[in-house]
Design an enzyme around this catalytic site. Structure first.
Site, mmCIF file in Angstrom:
data_model
loop_
_atom_site.group_PDB
_atom_site.id
_atom_site.type_symbol
_atom_site.label_atom_id
_atom_site.label_comp_id
_atom_site.label_asym_id
_atom_site.label_seq_id
_atom_site.Cartn_x
_atom_site.Cartn_y
_atom_site.Cartn_z
ATOM 1 N N PHE A 111 0.728 -1.322 -0.012
ATOM 2 C CA PHE A 111 0.046 -0.107 0.107
ATOM 3 C C PHE A 111 0.785 1.290 -0.065
ATOM 4 C CE2 PHE A 111 -0.147 2.190 3.714
ATOM 5 C CZ PHE A 111 0.832 1.660 4.807
ATOM 6 N N LYS A 112 2.134 1.203 0.410
ATOM 7 C CA LYS A 112 2.684 2.447 0.461
ATOM 8 C C LYS A 112 3.273 2.978 -0.605
ATOM 9 C CE LYS A 112 5.131 1.378 4.819
ATOM 10 N NZ LYS A 112 4.659 0.017 5.127
#
Ligand SMILES: *Cc1c(COP(=O)(O)O)cnc(C)c1O
Length: 462
Positions: A111-112
């Site tokens: 998700f980063k």
């Protein structure tokens, strides 16, 4: 839109200034002076829009006049163009009333990428306009470093150096950092552990001559622009399930509290979120704090979900700032106590935190069992971080409210743990299937500040 520090003693900055400086000079974290509200009709109008259009509408009020509408919308388009799914953050169903928000379709499968890809484009635009260059140095135990490299590779205004502990990141994580061939990317394998990497990074930022000379900038999870990028998918997911007419809850696998804090911002903006559930692994400082009020450091135990192996959760300071009625002095005092080992959250502040947050933790055995069960009864292969979330969500969810658990990484990023639990070895998505064949480029560096600074100086001069 102005940004203020959680410790109350740093100058107010614009969005762009807060983004470029990262940490405030008083040691605090920047937060918006006010949280803009989104009217119910405006939330309803997000239904059916592309992820990019939703991102523009949700983030626009926070950006102020740092970027024009046109520039900002081009930046968003470039940031998400490299994702491997048309929806960017698709929802899948796990069980009646329980959904998984897949946040792993970006270039490094975690998700980063949502925040880092945006920040890369924002930096490039702002620095080019200002005629400036910066040197980004980051320390990573895995996911942050590869996401930063993917976001900044090939950009003109930035050199990026990532320190990772030699021999202590997974092969997929290492290859994601060492295979990009652009000249502005520098993967540095440090002889030491992750704490050594972080300590040398901190030394560099505290060495002001060096910091100014190379124009050091940071993109770790305390950067406000990263939090802001993550607010968007709370809106897109909730609206897909019927918000604002229907309330939803979220469970968030948590380490530094950045992701779940973005959910809190979405709620403060007016998105009807019922509960925000903090899910930790065995390193459960946040769960202990949210149940007992005592925020106390403990030693970190290595787990199957390494991106959640933290001792102190840096973004929690932002939640405390609101819980203490935005009293910067109170936060400064708590952070001084933390240096001595910990602090007790006041009763009033605990009540405010509990209005929004629930919490739970998953042991290593529970994580394995959840990966196995998700595969056999929900038809989903999930990563160990996501498994902590699914386990805690099942324990705490209210059947009357849809629960959305955030899937923070692709299972193929942690193939050993997933195989151990399920007997299945997850394969990389097609678009990166040749990762194991690409040539690697990495420099071994000693755990020594002088040597690191010399190396960085030489590289940016060449
Ligand atoms: C970084 C990370 C987390 C923790 O997110 P925070 O914002 O630090 O709470 C969880 N899962 C994965 C896969 C991550 O990379």
């Amino acid at each position: 839109m102005k940004y203020i520090s959680t410790r109350g003693r740093a100058p107010e900055l614009s969005f762009e200034e807060a983004m470029l400086s990262g940490l405030a000079r008083d040691g605090g974290l920047y937060v918006p002076a006010e949280i803009p509200r989104m009217a119910e009709a405006d939330i309803a109008a997000l239904a059916g829009l592309s992820y990019e259009e939703t991102a523009f509408r949700v983030m626009r009020p926070f950006v102020g006049d740092s970027f024009t509408d046109e520039a900002f919308s081009d930046i968003i388009a470039r940031a998400y163009a490299g994702f491997g799914h048309a929806a960017r953050a698709p929802l899948v169903q796990l069980a009646p009333g329980h959904f998984l928000l897949e946040l792993f379709h970006g270039p490094t499968l975690a998700f980063k990428d949502f925040a880092m890809q945006l920040i890369g484009q924002l930096f490039e635009d702002a620095l080019t306009r200002r005629g400036e260059r910066v040197t980004i140095v980051g320390a990573t135990s895995g996911d942050t470093g590869s996401a930063a490299i993917e976001a900044f590779r090939g950009l003109d205004a930035v050199d990026v150096f990532i320190l990772f502990p030699h021999g202590r990141v997974s092969e997929v994580q290492r290859r994601q950092m060492t295979t990009p061939s652009e000249a502005n990317v520098h993967a540095l394998a440090l002889n030491g552990n992750f704490d050594d990497c972080q300590a040398r990074l901190k030394d560099m930022f505290n060495h002001f001559d060096f910091r100014d000379e190379v124009r050091l900038a940071g993109v770790n999870s305390i950067n406000w622009a990263r939090v802001l990028a993550q607010v968007v998918y709370y809106f897109s997911a909730a609206v897909s399930l019927g918000a604002p007419q229907r309330r939803v809850s979220f469970t968030v696998p948590t380490g530094n509290f950045g992701d779940v804090f973005a959910g809190y911002i979405a709620k403060r903006m007016g998105l009807p979120i019922d509960r925000l559930v903090v899910a930790t692994n065995q390193n459960d400082i946040l769960h202990r704090c949210l149940t007992s009020g005592a925020y106390e450091k403990d030693t970190v135990h290595a787990s199957m979900s390494p991106s959640m192996d933290i001792q102190v959760s840096s973004n929690f300071e932002r939640a405390l700032f609101d819980a203490y009625d935005r009293d910067g002095n109170a936060i400064s005092l708590l952070m001084e106590e933390l240096r001595e080992g910990g602090f007790k959250v006041s009763q009033g502040a605990m009540e405010r935190l509990r209005e929004h947050f629930d919490s739970g933790s998953a042991s290593e055995e529970e994580t394995l069992a959840t990966i196995a069960r998700a595969q056999t009864t929900m038809g989903q292969l999930i990563c160990p971080h996501t498994a902590c979330g699914v386990k805690v969500a099942e324990d705490l969810r209210d059947p009357a409210t849809p629960m959305i658990t955030l899937a923070t990484a692709h299972p193929a990023k942690f193939p050993d743990a997933v195989e151990k639990a399920s007997g299945l070895r997850p394969g990389l998505p097609q678009r990166m299937a040749d990762l194991y064949e690409r040539p690697e480029r990495v420099t071994r560096v000693p755990n020594d500040l002088d040597a690191l600074e010399t190396h960085i100086r030489e590289k940016i001069a060449s």
